[in-house]
Design a protein around this motif. Structure first.
Motif, short mmCIF file in Angstrom:
data_model
loop_
_atom_site.label_atom_id
_atom_site.label_comp_id
_atom_site.label_asym_id
_atom_site.label_seq_id
_atom_site.Cartn_x
_atom_site.Cartn_y
_atom_site.Cartn_z
N VAL A 146 0.85 -1.19 0.00
CA VAL A 146 0.00 0.00 0.00
C VAL A 146 0.89 1.24 0.00
N GLN A 147 0.55 2.22 -0.85
CA GLN A 147 1.29 3.48 -0.86
C GLN A 147 0.77 4.37 0.26
N VAL A 148 1.72 4.86 1.06
CA VAL A 148 1.38 5.76 2.17
C VAL A 148 2.00 7.12 1.84
N ARG A 149 1.18 8.15 1.92
CA ARG A 149 1.61 9.51 1.63
C ARG A 149 1.68 10.30 2.93
N LEU A 150 2.82 10.97 3.14
CA LEU A 150 3.00 11.78 4.34
C LEU A 150 3.21 13.22 3.88
N LEU A 151 2.46 14.14 4.45
CA LEU A 151 2.54 15.55 4.10
C LEU A 151 2.89 16.33 5.36
N ASP A 152 4.02 17.08 5.30
CA ASP A 152 4.41 17.83 6.50
C ASP A 152 3.79 19.23 6.51
N GLY A 153 4.08 19.99 7.57
CA GLY A 153 3.49 21.32 7.74
C GLY A 153 3.87 22.29 6.63
N ALA A 154 4.99 22.06 5.94
CA ALA A 154 5.42 22.92 4.84
C ALA A 154 4.89 22.40 3.51
N LYS A 155 3.95 21.48 3.56
CA LYS A 155 3.33 20.87 2.37
C LYS A 155 4.32 20.05 1.55
N LYS A 156 5.39 19.57 2.21
CA LYS A 156 6.37 18.70 1.56
C LYS A 156 5.85 17.28 1.69
N GLU A 157 5.84 16.55 0.56
CA GLU A 157 5.23 15.23 0.53
C GLU A 157 6.29 14.14 0.42
N ALA A 158 6.09 13.05 1.12
CA ALA A 158 6.92 11.86 1.02
C ALA A 158 5.99 10.68 0.82
#
Length: 176
Positions: A146-158
Motif C-alpha cells: 500500500v502506498q502511504v503519503r506523508l505531508l508535512d506542515g510545509a506541504k512537503k510530501e513523502a
C-alpha cells in the motif's frame, strides 16, 4: 786572656705528621634566579547558540594550537577549566553529539589570572521518524504493497510503500 767559649747544639723531631696545607680559593659565580612563570586559568562554558542557559554536557574541548595540552570534557553544567596555562593565545575545537563542531578562542594575559570563555555550538536540526502499520479494518491483518503519503506542515510530501508485514517507516522528518 782568659775566655770562655760556649758551644751549643740542638735538634727537634716531630712525633706527628704535619696537617695538610689547605688552599682556599674564592670563586665568584653569577647565579640567575628563575622565577616561576606567571600562569592563568581558562574558565570556559559551552552552551547552545543563543541560549545561555542551555549548557552542553559532555562536549569535548581540544586545544587547537597547543597539542601538548590534553583535551577536556564539559561537566553537566557545560563548564570546563584549563588550570595552569602560560600567557598567550588559546584556540579550542569543540565537538558534541547533536551539535555542529565549533571553535572558541581567548588570550591569557601576561599577568595571568582567571580568564572567562563563552563558547557557543549550533544545534543540528532535530529530526524524527514515523513508524506505522497498515491493517485491514475488519480482520486486523497487515496489508503489504500500500502506498502511504506523508505531508508535512510545509506541504512537503513523502511517499513510501508498505512492506509485506504492512509496516512503513519515514525517517529524518523535520519537527511538526
Amino acid at each position: 786572656m782568659s775566655g770562655t767559649l760556649f758551644i751549643g747544639a740542638g735538634w727537634a723531631v716531630d712525633t706527628q705528621d704535619r696537617p695538610p696545607v689547605v688552599v682556599t680559593k674564592t670563586v665568584e659565580k653569577k647565579i640567575e634566579v628563575v622565577k616561576d612563570k606567571v600562569r592563568g586559568r581558562i574558565l570556559g562554558t559551552v552552551h547552545e547558540t543563543g541560549k545561555a542557559e542551555a549548557w552542553i554536557a559532555g562536549a569535548i574541548v581540544s586545544h587547537k594550537n597547543h597539542p601538548e595540552l590534553s583535551s577536556l570534557a564539559t561537566g553537566a553544567d557545560g563548564k570546563f577549566s584549563d588550570e595552569v596555562v602560560e600567557a598567550g593565545d588559546y584556540e579550542f575545537d569543540i565537538k558534541a553529539d547533536g551539535y555542529k563542531a565549533g571553535t572558541c578562542a581567548t588570550k591569557v594575559p601576561v599577568g595571568g589570572g582567571d580568564v572567562p570563555l563563552d563558547c557557543e555550538l549550533e544545534a543540528l536540526p532535530k529530526v524524527g521518524s514515523f513508524i506505522g502499520i497498515v491493517r485491514d479494518a475488519d480482520t486486523n491483518a497487515p496489508i503489504g504493497g500500500v502506498q502511504v503519503r506523508l505531508l508535512d506542515g510545509a506541504k512537503k510530501e513523502a511517499v513510501l510503500t508498505t512492506s509485506d508485514s504492512g509496516s512503513v517507516k519515514f525517517e529524518s522528518l523535520a519537527p511538526g
